[in-house]
Design a protein around this motif. Structure first.
Motif, PDB file in Angstrom:
ATOM      1  N   ALA B  60      22.344  21.403  11.643  1.00  0.00           N
ATOM      2  CA  ALA B  60      21.506  21.490  12.838  1.00  0.00           C
ATOM      3  C   ALA B  60      22.367  21.825  14.049  1.00  0.00           C
ATOM      4  O   ALA B  60      23.574  21.564  14.054  1.00  0.00           O
ATOM      5  CB  ALA B  60      20.793  20.159  13.077  1.00  0.00           C
ATOM      6  N   TYR B  61      21.712  22.389  15.043  1.00  0.00           N
ATOM      7  CA  TYR B  61      22.316  22.499  16.375  1.00  0.00           C
ATOM      8  C   TYR B  61      22.003  21.154  17.008  1.00  0.00           C
ATOM      9  O   TYR B  61      20.959  20.973  17.641  1.00  0.00           O
ATOM     10  CB  TYR B  61      21.641  23.659  17.106  1.00  0.00           C
ATOM     11  N   GLU B  62      22.898  20.202  16.778  1.00  0.00           N
ATOM     12  CA  GLU B  62      22.537  18.793  16.956  1.00  0.00           C
ATOM     13  C   GLU B  62      22.115  18.426  18.379  1.00  0.00           C
ATOM     14  O   GLU B  62      21.136  17.696  18.572  1.00  0.00           O
ATOM     15  CB  GLU B  62      23.674  17.884  16.495  1.00  0.00           C
ATOM     16  N   ASP B  63      22.863  18.904  19.367  1.00  0.00           N
ATOM     17  CA  ASP B  63      22.515  18.531  20.746  1.00  0.00           C
ATOM     18  C   ASP B  63      21.140  19.051  21.131  1.00  0.00           C
ATOM     19  O   ASP B  63      20.317  18.331  21.700  1.00  0.00           O
ATOM     20  CB  ASP B  63      23.561  19.065  21.737  1.00  0.00           C
ATOM     21  N   MET B  64      20.902  20.327  20.804  1.00  0.00           N
ATOM     22  CA  MET B  64      19.587  20.897  21.133  1.00  0.00           C
ATOM     23  C   MET B  64      18.494  20.233  20.300  1.00  0.00           C
ATOM     24  O   MET B  64      17.395  19.969  20.795  1.00  0.00           O
ATOM     25  CB  MET B  64      19.589  22.417  20.896  1.00  0.00           C
ATOM     26  N   ALA B  65      18.788  19.957  19.045  1.00  0.00           N
ATOM     27  CA  ALA B  65      17.790  19.334  18.164  1.00  0.00           C
ATOM     28  C   ALA B  65      17.412  17.946  18.671  1.00  0.00           C
ATOM     29  O   ALA B  65      16.228  17.612  18.753  1.00  0.00           O
ATOM     30  CB  ALA B  65      18.326  19.259  16.734  1.00  0.00           C
ATOM     31  N   ASN B  66      18.398  17.162  19.057  1.00  0.00           N
ATOM     32  CA  ASN B  66      18.078  15.825  19.578  1.00  0.00           C
ATOM     33  C   ASN B  66      17.280  15.913  20.872  1.00  0.00           C
ATOM     34  O   ASN B  66      16.372  15.107  21.106  1.00  0.00           O
ATOM     35  CB  ASN B  66      19.357  14.997  19.763  1.00  0.00           C
ATOM     36  N   ALA B  67      17.604  16.916  21.705  1.00  0.00           N
ATOM     37  CA  ALA B  67      16.819  17.112  22.931  1.00  0.00           C
ATOM     38  C   ALA B  67      15.382  17.513  22.599  1.00  0.00           C
ATOM     39  O   ALA B  67      14.428  17.046  23.236  1.00  0.00           O
ATOM     40  CB  ALA B  67      17.487  18.173  23.808  1.00  0.00           C
ATOM     41  N   LYS B  68      15.207  18.340  21.587  1.00  0.00           N
ATOM     42  CA  LYS B  68      13.860  18.755  21.153  1.00  0.00           C
ATOM     43  C   LYS B  68      13.082  17.575  20.568  1.00  0.00           C
ATOM     44  O   LYS B  68      11.893  17.406  20.844  1.00  0.00           O
ATOM     45  CB  LYS B  68      13.957  19.876  20.104  1.00  0.00           C
ATOM     46  N   PHE B  69      13.751  16.787  19.731  1.00  0.00           N
ATOM     47  CA  PHE B  69      13.088  15.593  19.182  1.00  0.00           C
ATOM     48  C   PHE B  69      12.613  14.699  20.330  1.00  0.00           C
ATOM     49  O   PHE B  69      11.530  14.130  20.288  1.00  0.00           O
ATOM     50  CB  PHE B  69      14.053  14.800  18.287  1.00  0.00           C
ATOM     51  N   HIS B  70      13.462  14.598  21.354  1.00  0.00           N
ATOM     52  CA  HIS B  70      13.110  13.769  22.512  1.00  0.00           C
ATOM     53  C   HIS B  70      11.886  14.329  23.238  1.00  0.00           C
ATOM     54  O   HIS B  70      10.969  13.572  23.606  1.00  0.00           O
ATOM     55  CB  HIS B  70      14.316  13.694  23.455  1.00  0.00           C
ATOM     56  N   GLU B  71      11.854  15.645  23.417  1.00  0.00           N
ATOM     57  CA  GLU B  71      10.696  16.294  24.062  1.00  0.00           C
ATOM     58  C   GLU B  71       9.413  16.035  23.269  1.00  0.00           C
ATOM     59  O   GLU B  71       8.357  15.758  23.836  1.00  0.00           O
ATOM     60  CB  GLU B  71      10.903  17.820  24.102  1.00  0.00           C
ATOM     61  N   ILE B  72       9.523  16.164  21.949  1.00  0.00           N
ATOM     62  CA  ILE B  72       8.358  15.954  21.077  1.00  0.00           C
ATOM     63  C   ILE B  72       7.877  14.507  21.192  1.00  0.00           C
ATOM     64  O   ILE B  72       6.682  14.224  21.285  1.00  0.00           O
ATOM     65  CB  ILE B  72       8.719  16.313  19.612  1.00  0.00           C
ATOM     66  N   ARG B  73       8.848  13.609  21.217  1.00  0.00           N
ATOM     67  CA  ARG B  73       8.542  12.186  21.360  1.00  0.00           C
ATOM     68  C   ARG B  73       7.808  11.902  22.684  1.00  0.00           C
ATOM     69  O   ARG B  73       6.778  11.224  22.709  1.00  0.00           O
ATOM     70  CB  ARG B  73       9.899  11.465  21.322  1.00  0.00           C
TER      71      ARG B  73
END
Lengths: 77, 147
Positions: B60-73
């Motif tokens: 994964a592009y981990e930093d962007m992915a975690n930011a996206k998960f956060h947005e979804i949340r």
């Protein structure tokens, strides 16, 4: 400017690396891509999106430095 | 809305049934909850051109992915009356039959959790930069693409 470029998934098979830093004097994301296509011809035929500093951008976006990531289709879940 | 910083959603390797069971048990103290809903993504042993998928290697592009998960949340909390939400995704090798995605939503009422879970899982599939290399039994591979 110095730009860090990150490659993911199947794109790493075209570039044989996950990350590199290059000095680049162009203005647009598309110019950077042209530069990468001449370096990695196999990249040109791959399907990907571009993120600048972790935000997806169209290729006519101005480069703002820092980090560019080339993202192939997602496969999470 | 919550104002929490993005969490690290990723776990190395498969998500175990013990981890999932513990996660459920931890909610017994939250007695305003009346309904949980859980999505478990499991690696499928797809057969492609006569070869069978034995595992998926996730990156994964981990930093962007975690930011996206956060947005979804954040979007899910804004849209639905949820008491809590947990998302875990695997990185590295997950064998066929093992769990690679665990999404857990809880609410006072059931209808909310059905809708919220679908919203969250569909957003994860389409918006989060996670990549999967499907490895076949003969060690050849192809790259997975979400539909």
């Amino acid at each position: 400017m110095t730009i860090t470029i990150k490659y993911f998934g199947l794109l790493t098979e075209a570039t044989q690396c996950h990350e590199e830093s290059i000095n680049f004097s162009g203005v647009l994301v598309s110019e950077l891509l042209e530069n990468l296509f001449s370096k990695y011809p196999a990249l040109k035929h791959k399907n990907f999106q571009v993120a600048q500093n972790q935000v997806l951008v169209p290729v006519n976006t101005k480069l703002s430095g820092n980090e560019i990531a080339l993202l192939p289709p997602y496969a999470g879940g | 809305m919550t104002n929490k910083k993005p969490k690290n959603v990723f776990r190395q390797g498969a998500i175990s049934s013990e981890f999932i069971g513990d996660s459920i048990a931890k909610h017994q103290t939250k007695t305003s909850i009346g309904a949980h809903n859980i999505f478990l993504g499991q690696v499928r042993a797809d057969e492609i051109d006569g070869k069978t998928v034995s595992a998926i290697e996730y990156t994964a592009y981990e930093d962007m992915a975690n930011a996206k998960f956060h947005e979804i949340r954040e979007a899910a909390f804004a849209k639905f009356n949820l008491t809590c939400m947990h998302i875990y995704h695997s990185l590295g090798t997950v064998k066929a039959g093992e769990i690679c995605l665990f999404v857990f939503v809880s609410s006072p009422r059931r209808k909310v959790v059905f809708e919220a879970l679908e919203f969250i899982v569909e957003a994860i599939k389409s918006e989060v930069p996670v990549f999967g290399k499907e490895v076949f039994e003969d060690n050849t591979h192809q790259w997975k693409v979400n539909n």
